[in-house]
Design an enzyme around this catalytic site. Structure first.
Site, PDB file in Angstrom:
ATOM      1  N   SER A   1     -10.782   0.540   3.127  1.00 53.63           N
ATOM      2  CA  SER A   1      -9.991   0.381   4.370  1.00 53.63           C
ATOM      3  C   SER A   1      -9.414   1.729   4.775  1.00 53.63           C
ATOM      4  O   SER A   1      -8.719   2.362   3.979  1.00 53.63           O
ATOM      5  CB  SER A   1      -8.832  -0.585   4.147  1.00 53.63           C
ATOM      6  OG  SER A   1      -9.315  -1.802   3.659  1.00 53.63           O
TER       7      SER A   1
ATOM      8  N   ARG B   1       0.817  -1.235   0.000  1.00 55.12           N
ATOM      9  CA  ARG B   1       0.000   0.000   0.000  1.00 55.12           C
ATOM     10  C   ARG B   1       0.844   1.276   0.000  1.00 55.12           C
ATOM     11  O   ARG B   1       0.475   2.283   0.607  1.00 55.12           O
ATOM     12  CB  ARG B   1      -0.948   0.044   1.192  1.00 55.12           C
ATOM     13  CG  ARG B   1      -2.039  -0.956   1.177  1.00 55.12           C
ATOM     14  CD  ARG B   1      -2.963  -0.851  -0.039  1.00 55.12           C
ATOM     15  NE  ARG B   1      -3.889  -1.947   0.011  1.00 55.12           N
ATOM     16  CZ  ARG B   1      -3.599  -3.172  -0.438  1.00 55.12           C
ATOM     17  NH1 ARG B   1      -2.443  -3.431  -1.020  1.00 55.12           N
ATOM     18  NH2 ARG B   1      -4.470  -4.154  -0.323  1.00 55.12           N
TER      19      ARG B   1
ATOM     20  N   GLU C   1      -4.388   4.457   5.656  1.00 60.02           N
ATOM     21  CA  GLU C   1      -4.148   4.167   4.243  1.00 60.02           C
ATOM     22  C   GLU C   1      -4.693   5.346   3.415  1.00 60.02           C
ATOM     23  O   GLU C   1      -4.164   5.697   2.370  1.00 60.02           O
ATOM     24  CB  GLU C   1      -4.890   2.876   3.878  1.00 60.02           C
ATOM     25  CG  GLU C   1      -4.701   2.438   2.460  1.00 60.02           C
ATOM     26  CD  GLU C   1      -5.518   1.193   2.103  1.00 60.02           C
ATOM     27  OE1 GLU C   1      -5.430   0.182   2.821  1.00 60.02           O
ATOM     28  OE2 GLU C   1      -6.244   1.260   1.100  1.00 60.02           O
TER      29      GLU C   1
HETATM   30  C1  LIG Z   1     -15.366   0.863  -1.319  1.00 63.16           C
HETATM   31  C2  LIG Z   1     -13.867   1.004  -1.527  1.00 63.16           C
HETATM   32  C3  LIG Z   1     -13.092  -0.133  -1.617  1.00 63.16           C
HETATM   33  C4  LIG Z   1     -11.710  -0.024  -1.814  1.00 63.16           C
HETATM   34  N1  LIG Z   1     -10.981  -1.173  -1.916  1.00 63.16           N
HETATM   35  C5  LIG Z   1      -9.644  -1.105  -2.134  1.00 63.16           C
HETATM   36  C6  LIG Z   1      -8.860  -2.303  -2.275  1.00 63.16           C
HETATM   37  O1  LIG Z   1      -9.377  -3.411  -2.245  1.00 63.16           O
HETATM   38  N2  LIG Z   1      -7.532  -2.166  -2.471  1.00 63.16           N
HETATM   39  C7  LIG Z   1      -6.916  -0.951  -2.553  1.00 63.16           C
HETATM   40  O2  LIG Z   1      -5.697  -0.907  -2.737  1.00 63.16           O
HETATM   41  N3  LIG Z   1      -7.630   0.206  -2.425  1.00 63.16           N
HETATM   42  C8  LIG Z   1      -8.972   0.144  -2.229  1.00 63.16           C
HETATM   43  N4  LIG Z   1      -9.704   1.305  -2.086  1.00 63.16           N
HETATM   44  C9  LIG Z   1      -9.024   2.609  -2.175  1.00 63.16           C
HETATM   45  C10 LIG Z   1      -9.058   3.231  -3.593  1.00 63.16           C
HETATM   46  O3  LIG Z   1      -9.950   2.539  -4.417  1.00 63.16           O
HETATM   47  C11 LIG Z   1      -7.678   3.216  -4.257  1.00 63.16           C
HETATM   48  O4  LIG Z   1      -6.726   3.827  -3.437  1.00 63.16           O
HETATM   49  C12 LIG Z   1      -7.686   3.939  -5.618  1.00 63.16           C
HETATM   50  O5  LIG Z   1      -6.462   3.723  -6.282  1.00 63.16           O
HETATM   51  C13 LIG Z   1      -7.947   5.430  -5.487  1.00 63.16           C
HETATM   52  O6  LIG Z   1      -8.148   5.955  -6.776  1.00 63.16           O
HETATM   53  P1  LIG Z   1      -8.728   7.418  -6.950  1.00 63.16           P
HETATM   54  O7  LIG Z   1      -8.652   7.753  -8.394  1.00 63.16           O
HETATM   55  O8  LIG Z   1     -10.074   7.500  -6.330  1.00 63.16           O
HETATM   56  O9  LIG Z   1      -7.666   8.252  -6.141  1.00 63.16           O
HETATM   57  P2  LIG Z   1      -7.930   9.584  -5.287  1.00 63.16           P
HETATM   58  O10 LIG Z   1      -8.686   9.229  -4.054  1.00 63.16           O
HETATM   59  O11 LIG Z   1      -8.487  10.639  -6.148  1.00 63.16           O
HETATM   60  O12 LIG Z   1      -6.446   9.944  -4.882  1.00 63.16           O
HETATM   61  C14 LIG Z   1      -5.720   9.145  -3.965  1.00 63.16           C
HETATM   62  C15 LIG Z   1      -4.315   9.717  -3.834  1.00 63.16           C
HETATM   63  O13 LIG Z   1      -3.609   9.535  -5.057  1.00 63.16           O
HETATM   64  C16 LIG Z   1      -3.233  10.806  -5.611  1.00 63.16           C
HETATM   65  N5  LIG Z   1      -3.483  10.688  -7.049  1.00 63.16           N
HETATM   66  C17 LIG Z   1      -4.637  10.331  -7.657  1.00 63.16           C
HETATM   67  N6  LIG Z   1      -4.476  10.296  -8.975  1.00 63.16           N
HETATM   68  C18 LIG Z   1      -3.197  10.652  -9.225  1.00 63.16           C
HETATM   69  C19 LIG Z   1      -2.422  10.819 -10.395  1.00 63.16           C
HETATM   70  N7  LIG Z   1      -2.920  10.599 -11.621  1.00 63.16           N
HETATM   71  N8  LIG Z   1      -1.129  11.218 -10.270  1.00 63.16           N
HETATM   72  C20 LIG Z   1      -0.585  11.444  -9.051  1.00 63.16           C
HETATM   73  N9  LIG Z   1      -1.271  11.310  -7.906  1.00 63.16           N
HETATM   74  C21 LIG Z   1      -2.561  10.911  -7.986  1.00 63.16           C
HETATM   75  C22 LIG Z   1      -4.110  11.840  -4.917  1.00 63.16           C
HETATM   76  O14 LIG Z   1      -3.463  13.097  -4.870  1.00 63.16           O
HETATM   77  C23 LIG Z   1      -4.287  11.216  -3.546  1.00 63.16           C
HETATM   78  O15 LIG Z   1      -3.162  11.477  -2.728  1.00 63.16           O
HETATM   79  C24 LIG Z   1     -11.106   1.245  -1.899  1.00 63.16           C
HETATM   80  C25 LIG Z   1     -11.909   2.401  -1.823  1.00 63.16           C
HETATM   81  C26 LIG Z   1     -13.280   2.278  -1.639  1.00 63.16           C
HETATM   82  C27 LIG Z   1     -14.124   3.513  -1.581  1.00 63.16           C
END
Ligand SMILES: Cc1cc2nc3c(=O)[nH]c(=O)nc-3n(C[C@H](O)[C@H](O)[C@H](O)COP(=O)(O)OP(=O)(O)OC[C@H]3O[C@@H](n4cnc5c(N)ncnc54)[C@H](O)[C@@H]3O)c2cc1C
Length: 338
Positions: free
Chosen positions: A238, A163, A334
């Protein structure tokens, strides 16, 4: 200027917690050139936001948010046993998994239904059901948020761990990921079925030799039965990482808590499910006002409606303190707290 700047923007629909925070400035970016154009604007700080499924806004964002919408999936190398695929950072991760599974390209099927964008996947090295993103990763292109320069990061450069990656540590907040290149298997797939309930669910369906689509489907079903849908209850999956503790500390804890669950991390360390620790401190199903801990999964903090980011943050702090007091274990978030 071809980019359009929005001011005093509500972020409520741009974060899966459904927090009613605001940003001073926001630009939707759908090409590399627009990303560079937006980066050149003299506003600070700047951050990239994907789908907002791993962030907690605790206050107004006093800067410029770049909402990544860069699209595109293309095969850039096609060999007899594998393909290399380049995917735009703004593509929805699950849509990409569906794209791969539909073409019988293996490697990401266990990561089905993880919310968010492709560009965010390397940031915390997303993982689920025994597979982590770095197992298929080849390289990525990112833009430096202070200079606008494009840089290629190899797997080694990204320093992926559980992570985490360089984008959550040494280079935190410094780059915008514009595209990633992954290597997916053709024909001979290595399947990972031992984790969680996958094997059991396949047996229930009487599937002895699962196809990639069967695995993705099973993973989706298990996830839907366990995790709250952010459209119904605000959450970011999480909230904490599973702590990794020395085996000696775990042995001492086992004397007092013989039913404590664990997974091997390496020779010297053990991974303990944070959900088990939180549940044993009595937090599962806790609710105060509109914030709380999901009643079916202690690792998921939830916003039942009008909860604020700061209320969720304060609840997370209380949970961390109680786990520290009871078990002497530090929980690390996380979720990215802003
Ligand atoms: C119901 C649920 C279940 C989930 N299950 C999992 C799981 O099983 N495993 C897991 O690993 N995660 C899980 N997550 C967390 C999430 O899905 C991941 O972390 C995902 O990668 C976040 O993507 P996002 O585009 O929404 O990122 P955001 O929430 O928009 O951003 C997250 C972080 O990444 C940065 N970021 C985003 N995009 C970029 C980019 N293009 N370049 C540089 N920085 C960037 C942002 O600045 C921020 O710091 C879950 C979330 C939810 C709501």
């Amino acid at each position: 200027m071809s980019v359009q700047m929005h001011q005093n923007v509500s972020l409520r629909d741009l974060n899966s917690f459904g927090i009613r925070a605001k940003a001073d400035h926001l630009i939707y970016v759908d090409t590399l050139e627009k990303m560079q154009e937006a980066i050149a604007i003299e506003l600070a700080p700047k951050m990239v936001l994907g789908s907002g499924s791993n962030v907690l806004f605790t206050k107004t964002y006093r800067g410029l948010i770049l909402n990544n919408q860069i699209a595109g999936i293309s095969i850039v190398e096609d060999k007899s046993t594998y393909v290399k695929v380049q995917v735009g950072g703004g593509v929805n991760w699950h849509s990409f998994v569906q794209w791969a599974v539909a073409r019988d390209l293996g490697g990401v099927q266990n990561l089905a239904l993880i919310p968010g964008t492709v560009g965010a996947a390397p940031i915390q090295n997303i993982g689920a059901y025994g597979v982590e993103f770095d197992s298929v990763f080849v390289s990525l292109e990112a833009v430096d948020l202070s200079t606008g320069e494009v840089r290629v990061f190899t797997k080694r450069d990204c320093a992926f761990t559980y992570r985490s990656s360089i984008f959550k540590t040494d280079r935190k907040g410094q780059y915008a990921v514009v595209n990633i290149t992954l290597r997916l298997s053709k024909h001979e797939h290595v399947l990972s079925l031992d984790y969680g309930a996958i094997q059991g669910e396949l047996e229930k369906r009487k599937i002895a030799t699962p196809k990639l689509a069967d695995i993705a489907d099973v993973v989706c079903c298990i996830r839907q039965s366990k995790l709250p849908d952010p459209k119904t209850i605000g959450n970011a999956g999480s909230f904490f990482k599973n702590p990794i503790i020395p085996r000696s500390q775990f042995a001492e804890l086992l004397v007092q808590y013989p039913d404590m669950v664990s997974y091997p991390a390496d020779k010297r360390y053990i991974k303990v499910p944070a959900a088990w620790l939180i549940e044993h401190c009595g937090w599962k199903g806790y609710r105060q006002g509109d914030v709380g801990v999901y009643e079916h999964h202690a690792l998921v903090l939830v916003n039942h409606g009008a909860g604020s980011g700061i209320a969720i943050y304060n609840l997370a702090k209380r949970i961390q303190r109680s786990v520290q007091e009871v078990f002497g274990i530090e929980l690390t978030p996380e979720v990215n707290i802003l």
